[in-house]
Design a protein around this motif. Structure first.
Motif, mmCIF file in Angstrom:
data_model
loop_
_atom_site.group_PDB
_atom_site.id
_atom_site.type_symbol
_atom_site.label_atom_id
_atom_site.label_comp_id
_atom_site.label_asym_id
_atom_site.label_seq_id
_atom_site.Cartn_x
_atom_site.Cartn_y
_atom_site.Cartn_z
ATOM 1 N N LYS A 1 62.420 3.374 48.328
ATOM 2 C CA LYS A 1 61.105 3.481 47.691
ATOM 3 C C LYS A 1 60.069 4.066 48.646
ATOM 4 C CE LYS A 1 57.521 0.699 45.449
ATOM 5 N NZ LYS A 1 57.082 -0.652 45.038
ATOM 6 N N GLU B 1 49.243 3.699 41.995
ATOM 7 C CA GLU B 1 49.350 2.529 42.873
ATOM 8 C C GLU B 1 50.390 1.545 42.334
ATOM 9 O OE1 GLU B 1 46.048 -0.442 43.304
ATOM 10 O OE2 GLU B 1 45.938 0.439 45.313
ATOM 11 N N LEU C 1 58.607 5.852 40.271
ATOM 12 C CA LEU C 1 58.427 6.921 41.252
ATOM 13 C C LEU C 1 59.429 8.049 41.021
ATOM 14 C CD1 LEU C 1 57.883 4.766 44.467
ATOM 15 C CD2 LEU C 1 56.208 6.327 43.470
ATOM 16 N N GLU D 1 57.618 7.223 47.836
ATOM 17 C CA GLU D 1 56.156 7.128 47.882
ATOM 18 C C GLU D 1 55.567 8.182 48.818
ATOM 19 O OE1 GLU D 1 55.562 3.098 49.070
ATOM 20 O OE2 GLU D 1 55.205 2.399 47.020
#
Length: 613
Positions: A317, A293, A300, A321
């Motif tokens: 991003k 999280e 990432l 994700e």
């Protein structure tokens, strides 16, 4: 007058009761447990007209796993086979094979007599345990209860006819009474519940050591299953709450649960596979509840790179994700029992055979039948609509709706439908769900290859009938109607029934613990948490030995209503049906392939335009 004295019973004094409790605790009949998982709390009191806040430390209570194992063995030893080494070594080859066949063990064709005897010994001396936990509120304070029970296994315990022909004893119900393992002070938050993980793991490590019977026979225990409602399963497994992944076991997408062909082709994901997925990168090895999280873009990229996936520098991003979530497939961390050390092996905590079951009869049957009642009104034929709607309306007015009430109402509707149009799709839906519930609540002695095949066929017919009738929903969304309850019943119930009797993983007796605990806390305690816990734990154990089997009483009332139903016939599947649902039919056949392999005439046959299974 002398000689006319009358003896009158008198109430036990407080001192006598205390002495009796102390004696029972001393000899191991009951246990008040040990303190564990301290929690800092603030108690607000009023002194001399002023509000005073006082910090206190409250401890949860745990009955060590070895104490529970010993107490269960003491209570169950008279029902166990318990052959000594000499008795097992005296078995002939035919006797050993006969025992294995009686217990559905067939992998012994090439075994020597010594291997057969070792197999018999292993089966007779290994009990399987089921764990359960749930959260509730008692006296305004959140508590989590964790229980353990033994599965009734006919290779370990006598069958009813072997134990006593004339006994009215419900042997399976007696064996499968749950024992309270931990009562923890915890809110519904995962952080509070996770505080008990070290205590649970420390007890699981003790399962390496066998316990001894009075005759010196070693008995091993294996924690085999976890059974509980949806939130409890998700916490135990470590999967997301809600979101786009509906099922922690197979990872099906929420939008795909109504696609029967797709659902039946998905494979069950083991805890080992989950651990391998999570710790493949850097952040999955962190001992936190949500390690993935709020990761930054650079983090990432690192996580994906360690998993062998790279992206152009300009990738934003959100895309990173999305790709990581796709790889995780609904998992948010390692299984709960590995949380404190994500890289440790399941074998190291004796959980390598642990399975978190996705279908639980109590909640899944109750939830699915409720959804049927909400949507089915528009689909009744005119000739039965008034009567069936009246049954549902009368039922829905009840303040407390138990699972047995839903099952009973479904039988009443089926009886009504059978009188008018037994060939309608709605009648098929209720006929199959009634028979599915009967199998799911049936005893271990009725779990046979025939009943397993029957459940596979019934769940497929029920699923196809539901998708045919409820194409346009009026009151519920697609995700709600074809959600967790529908998916668990139609995709996983029969899978689990192959492995374990579904009655053994029914959690109705565990759920009743909350009502008993509330009554104990409100009537026999001073309402202070430090006094409530040991008192509650002690009285729950005492009450468990005297409780009637409410589940069996409910099943008896259901059987009375079901006695008016026609006799069960062979499952008949028409050629038109197999053509209409060709893809899901193929997926269904893949699941029941072992039954098809012996060829026509053994488990199935074809007649004209129909297949009989």
């Amino acid at each position: 007058m002398p000689g006319n004295e009358i003896s009158m019973p008198c109430t036990s004094t407080t001192q006598m009761v205390k002495e009796k409790w102390a004696a029972d605790i001393e000899d191991g009949t009951y246990s008040i447990g040990i303190d564990c998982a301290p929690k800092e709390m603030t108690v607000v009191t009023c002194r001399d007209g002023e509000v005073v806040e006082q910090p206190v430390t409250i401890y949860s209570r745990k009955v060590p796993m070895n104490e529970i194992r010993q107490r269960l063995l003491k209570n169950q030893e008279k029902y166990m086979r318990l052959q000594t080494d000499e008795q097992v070594d005296a078995l002939s080859k035919d006797e050993a094979i006969k025992f294995l066949k009686q217990n559905q063990e067939h992998q012994f064709a090439d075994m020597e007599i010594t291997e057969l005897r070792a197999k018999v010994k292993s089966l007779q001396r290994n009990r399987h345990l089921v764990m359960w936990h749930d959260h509730g509120t008692i006296l305004g304070q959140g508590y989590i209860f964790i229980t353990v029970k033994v599965i009734y296994d006919t290779s370990v315990f006598f069958r009813k006819d072997e134990y006593s022909l004339n006994s009215t004893l419900n042997l399976q119900g007696t064996i499968e009474k749950p024992e309270v393992h931990v009562i923890g002070i915890a809110s519904s938050s995962h952080e509070d519940q996770a505080a008990l993980i070290p205590e649970r793991v420390s007890c699981l490590r003790t399962l390496n050591s066998p316990i001894m019977t009075t005759a010196g026979i070693p008995i091993n225990d294996t924690v085999r299953f976890f059974a509980g409602d949806g939130p409890a399963r998700n916490f135990e497994r470590g999967v997301q709450q809600g979101g786009t992944i509906r099922c922690g076991a197979c990872g099906i997408q929420t939008s795909m649960t109504s696609d029967i062909a797709h659902a039946l082709t998905l494979k069950w994901r083991t805890l080992q596979e989950q651990q391998d997925i999570i710790i493949a990168g850097k952040f999955g090895k962190m001992s936190t509840l949500k390690p993935f999280e709020n990761l930054r873009k650079a983090e990432l990229e690192l996580e994906l790179a360690q998993r062998g996936i790279t992206f152009p520098k300009k990738t934003n991003k959100i895309e990173l994700e999305a790709n990581l979530l796709g790889l995780l497939s609904g998992f948010v961390r390692v299984p709960t029992l590995l949380l404190k050390d994500p890289c440790q092996t399941l074998q190291s905590i004796n959980m390598d055979k642990y399975t978190i079951l996705e279908c639980e009869p109590l909640h899944d049957l109750k939830g699915h039948i409720h959804n049927l009642f909400v949507e089915v009104e528009e689909h009744f034929d005119t000739c039965v609509k008034t009567e069936c709607v009246t049954i549902i309306a009368h039922f829905m007015k009840k303040e407390t709706k138990r699972a047995c009430d839903y099952r009973h109402a479904a039988i009443l509707i089926l009886l009504c439908l059978l009188k008018h149009n037994k060939h309608s799709k709605v009648c098929t839906i209720f006929r199959t769900i009634v028979e599915i519930s009967e199998i799911m609540y049936s005893s271990e002695e009725k779990r046979t290859p025939r009943s397993i095949l029957r459940l596979y066929n019934l769940t497929w017919i029920h699923a196809t009938a539901c998708t045919d009738v409820f194409q346009q929903l009026k009151h519920l969304t697609q995700e709600k109607f074809y959600g967790a309850y529908f998916h668990a019943l139609t995709s996983h119930a029969a899978q689990q029934y192959e492995v374990v009797c579904l009655k053994s993983i029914n959690t109705e007796n565990e759920e009743r613990i909350f009502e008993t605990a509330k009554r104990i806390a409100s009537t026999t305690s001073n309402r202070k948490p430090e006094q409530v816990l040991p008192n509650m734990l002690l009285r729950l154990q005492a009450g468990a030995q005297k409780d009637r089997n409410a589940l069996e009483e409910q099943n008896n009332s259901i059987r009375i209503a079901a006695a008016h139903l026609p006799c069960v016939e062979n499952t008949v599947i028409s050629k038109d049906m197999t053509r209409k649902y060709a893809f899901s039919w193929q997926a269904h056949l893949n699941r029941i392939a072992p039954y098809l392999e012996p060829g026509e005439g053994f488990w199935w046959r074809e007649e004209k335009e129909e297949t009989l299974l």
